[in-house]
Design a protein around this motif. Sequence first.
Motif, PDB file in Angstrom:
ATOM      1  N   MET A  89       0.829  -1.209   0.000  1.00 55.18           N
ATOM      2  CA  MET A  89       0.000   0.000   0.000  1.00 55.18           C
ATOM      3  C   MET A  89       0.863   1.257   0.000  1.00 55.18           C
ATOM      4  O   MET A  89       0.560   2.243  -0.701  1.00 55.18           O
ATOM      5  N   ILE A  90       1.948   1.231   0.763  1.00 61.20           N
ATOM      6  CA  ILE A  90       2.859   2.383   0.786  1.00 61.20           C
ATOM      7  C   ILE A  90       3.470   2.596  -0.596  1.00 61.20           C
ATOM      8  O   ILE A  90       3.523   3.725  -1.107  1.00 61.20           O
ATOM      9  N   MET A  91       3.942   1.519  -1.215  1.00 66.54           N
ATOM     10  CA  MET A  91       4.541   1.644  -2.541  1.00 66.54           C
ATOM     11  C   MET A  91       3.537   2.175  -3.563  1.00 66.54           C
ATOM     12  O   MET A  91       3.889   2.960  -4.442  1.00 66.54           O
ATOM     13  N   GLY A  92       2.284   1.742  -3.440  1.00 71.80           N
ATOM     14  CA  GLY A  92       1.278   2.178  -4.393  1.00 71.80           C
ATOM     15  C   GLY A  92       0.833   3.614  -4.205  1.00 71.80           C
ATOM     16  O   GLY A  92       0.583   4.330  -5.177  1.00 71.80           O
ATOM     17  N   HIS A  93       0.744   4.050  -2.945  1.00 70.81           N
ATOM     18  CA  HIS A  93       0.212   5.388  -2.681  1.00 70.81           C
ATOM     19  C   HIS A  93       1.284   6.476  -2.626  1.00 70.81           C
ATOM     20  O   HIS A  93       0.958   7.659  -2.717  1.00 70.81           O
ATOM     21  N   ALA A  94       2.549   6.094  -2.453  1.00 72.71           N
ATOM     22  CA  ALA A  94       3.609   7.097  -2.302  1.00 72.71           C
ATOM     23  C   ALA A  94       3.656   8.113  -3.444  1.00 72.71           C
ATOM     24  O   ALA A  94       3.815   9.318  -3.190  1.00 72.71           O
ATOM     25  N   PRO A  95       3.524   7.708  -4.723  1.00 68.32           N
ATOM     26  CA  PRO A  95       3.586   8.715  -5.794  1.00 68.32           C
ATOM     27  C   PRO A  95       2.467   9.754  -5.732  1.00 68.32           C
ATOM     28  O   PRO A  95       2.581  10.822  -6.334  1.00 68.32           O
ATOM     29  N   VAL A  96       1.394   9.448  -5.004  1.00 65.00           N
ATOM     30  CA  VAL A  96       0.291  10.398  -4.855  1.00 65.00           C
ATOM     31  C   VAL A  96       0.399  11.167  -3.544  1.00 65.00           C
ATOM     32  O   VAL A  96       0.154  12.376  -3.486  1.00 65.00           O
ATOM     33  N   ILE A  97       0.796  10.465  -2.475  1.00 62.92           N
ATOM     34  CA  ILE A  97       0.813  11.081  -1.154  1.00 62.92           C
ATOM     35  C   ILE A  97       1.993  12.029  -0.980  1.00 62.92           C
ATOM     36  O   ILE A  97       1.862  13.108  -0.399  1.00 62.92           O
ATOM     37  N   LEU A  98       3.180  11.655  -1.487  1.00 61.00           N
ATOM     38  CA  LEU A  98       4.353  12.504  -1.302  1.00 61.00           C
ATOM     39  C   LEU A  98       4.169  13.911  -1.871  1.00 61.00           C
ATOM     40  O   LEU A  98       4.531  14.895  -1.218  1.00 61.00           O
ATOM     41  N   PRO A  99       3.601  14.060  -3.075  1.00 63.36           N
ATOM     42  CA  PRO A  99       3.377  15.427  -3.555  1.00 63.36           C
ATOM     43  C   PRO A  99       2.426  16.219  -2.667  1.00 63.36           C
ATOM     44  O   PRO A  99       2.603  17.426  -2.479  1.00 63.36           O
ATOM     45  N   ALA A 100       1.414  15.556  -2.106  1.00 62.46           N
ATOM     46  CA  ALA A 100       0.429  16.263  -1.286  1.00 62.46           C
ATOM     47  C   ALA A 100       0.963  16.595   0.099  1.00 62.46           C
ATOM     48  O   ALA A 100       0.660  17.647   0.655  1.00 62.46           O
ATOM     49  N   VAL A 101       1.774  15.699   0.676  1.00 58.25           N
ATOM     50  CA  VAL A 101       2.217  15.863   2.055  1.00 58.25           C
ATOM     51  C   VAL A 101       3.578  16.541   2.146  1.00 58.25           C
ATOM     52  O   VAL A 101       3.767  17.486   2.907  1.00 58.25           O
ATOM     53  N   ALA A 102       4.533  16.060   1.359  1.00 58.15           N
ATOM     54  CA  ALA A 102       5.905  16.556   1.477  1.00 58.15           C
ATOM     55  C   ALA A 102       6.291  17.531   0.382  1.00 58.15           C
ATOM     56  O   ALA A 102       7.432  17.993   0.346  1.00 58.15           O
ATOM     57  N   ARG A 103       5.364  17.841  -0.503  1.00 59.39           N
ATOM     58  CA  ARG A 103       5.654  18.742  -1.622  1.00 59.39           C
ATOM     59  C   ARG A 103       6.805  18.216  -2.468  1.00 59.39           C
ATOM     60  O   ARG A 103       7.639  18.985  -2.965  1.00 59.39           O
ATOM     61  N   VAL A 104       6.860  16.900  -2.628  1.00 59.35           N
ATOM     62  CA  VAL A 104       7.890  16.261  -3.432  1.00 59.35           C
ATOM     63  C   VAL A 104       7.210  15.522  -4.569  1.00 59.35           C
ATOM     64  O   VAL A 104       6.457  14.582  -4.341  1.00 59.35           O
ATOM     65  N   LYS A 105       7.465  15.950  -5.791  1.00 63.69           N
ATOM     66  CA  LYS A 105       6.872  15.318  -6.964  1.00 63.69           C
ATOM     67  C   LYS A 105       7.811  14.239  -7.491  1.00 63.69           C
ATOM     68  O   LYS A 105       9.022  14.416  -7.517  1.00 63.69           O
ATOM     69  N   LEU A 106       7.244  13.114  -7.912  1.00 71.16           N
ATOM     70  CA  LEU A 106       8.040  11.999  -8.404  1.00 71.16           C
ATOM     71  C   LEU A 106       7.835  11.819  -9.904  1.00 71.16           C
ATOM     72  O   LEU A 106       6.710  11.899 -10.395  1.00 71.16           O
ATOM     73  N   GLN A 107       8.925  11.565 -10.602  1.00 70.99           N
ATOM     74  CA  GLN A 107       8.873  11.249 -12.024  1.00 70.99           C
ATOM     75  C   GLN A 107       8.618   9.754 -12.155  1.00 70.99           C
ATOM     76  O   GLN A 107       9.503   8.931 -11.926  1.00 70.99           O
ATOM     77  N   PHE A 108       7.400   9.385 -12.524  1.00 71.35           N
ATOM     78  CA  PHE A 108       7.069   7.967 -12.561  1.00 71.35           C
ATOM     79  C   PHE A 108       7.683   7.287 -13.777  1.00 71.35           C
ATOM     80  O   PHE A 108       7.804   7.872 -14.848  1.00 71.35           O
TER      81      PHE A 108
END
Length: 369
Positions: free
Chosen positions: A282-301
């Motif tokens: 669940m962490i691996m699946g949600h991290a690309p969505v949650i990190l931008p919202a919580v930590a202001r870190v965008k991931l290049q998928f």
Amino acid sequence: MSPRAALGGTLLACVAASLLAGIAGGLLRVGIALPIAVDAPWLTRAALSHAALMMCGFMGTVISIERAVAFKHPAAWIAPLASGAGGVAVLADASGLAALFFVLAAGAFVIVNGLLLRRQPAAHTALLLASAVAWFTGNVLLAVGANSSTVLPWWFAFLVVTIAAERLEMTRLMRRRPGAQLMLHLVLVALAWGAAMSALAPRIGGVLFGAALCGLAAWLLTFDIARRTVRAEGLSRYMAVCLLSGYVWLAIGGLAWGATALGLPARDSALHALGLGFIISMIMGHAPVILPAVARVKLQFGNFFYLPLAVLHLSLAVRLGLGASSFQLRAQGALFNALAIVLFAATAVGAALAWRQRHGPRRISDERP
């Protein structure tokens, strides 16, 4: 350094300490020799308190941070600060203080979720409050000296119900069969009842808890939107693969939990099918969505995200399948479980750097029209 940066740095350090120590302690428990002194006091404490570090010091802090960001009030940060401090206290050989920190964290977390429910009355916010109460119950039991068989069901209920609530929120616009939401609530009531009964009648409580986990897995596999998005492309498909594979491990964990309650040697399968196969997926699946919202870190998928996920599931299959009859294979599986987590963290960092290189140091909020 600004107060916000100091807060973020402190919480990051606490989360990293609990996660890394929890991983090291978990490896020591299965006999893996680490390139550090095996008689280091903190490592012994990490092995003894592996579950507390991973489920309270790490997961409790991360979930509390997410909720504090959503609540948008300074007082909401009491919960992650207390749970993070609890993880550090565990490693500092202050178990009594750690237990008090965990109780404070969960108590503050209950209040935050109660206020969120008042602000946004909905089924998923009600479940989030229920999950907070489960965490509080487990932490109080820990503080009064209850054994792990009594505490762990409440800690797992906290994490499992949190995930169920978030999936309910993300799929709330889907059309479901009449009674689907009632079925979910009945399953989660059975989960809570099983956790409560585990202290009074361990066999009955364990079987009920395991059956509820299986029921939740069946509900998610039937009604979650991941069944549709797995046929999409890119990030949507990746998230769906993480979710669906995690639901399978949830069912396996439920079966193993019930088997353990009946006296079969399935405890490692019960704990790690849930803790790694389900929750880490669940962490691996949600991290690309949650990190931008919580930590202001965008991931290049990219497709490289599938590598740590594949390592996680293959190593779990070795650990819980072949490892059931071979301690050496079980230990090797556990080692690659740890590698999967570290590899995912490295993948996330690399994806963040790749996005920054492609788009420049713009904040996520700068992209909004």
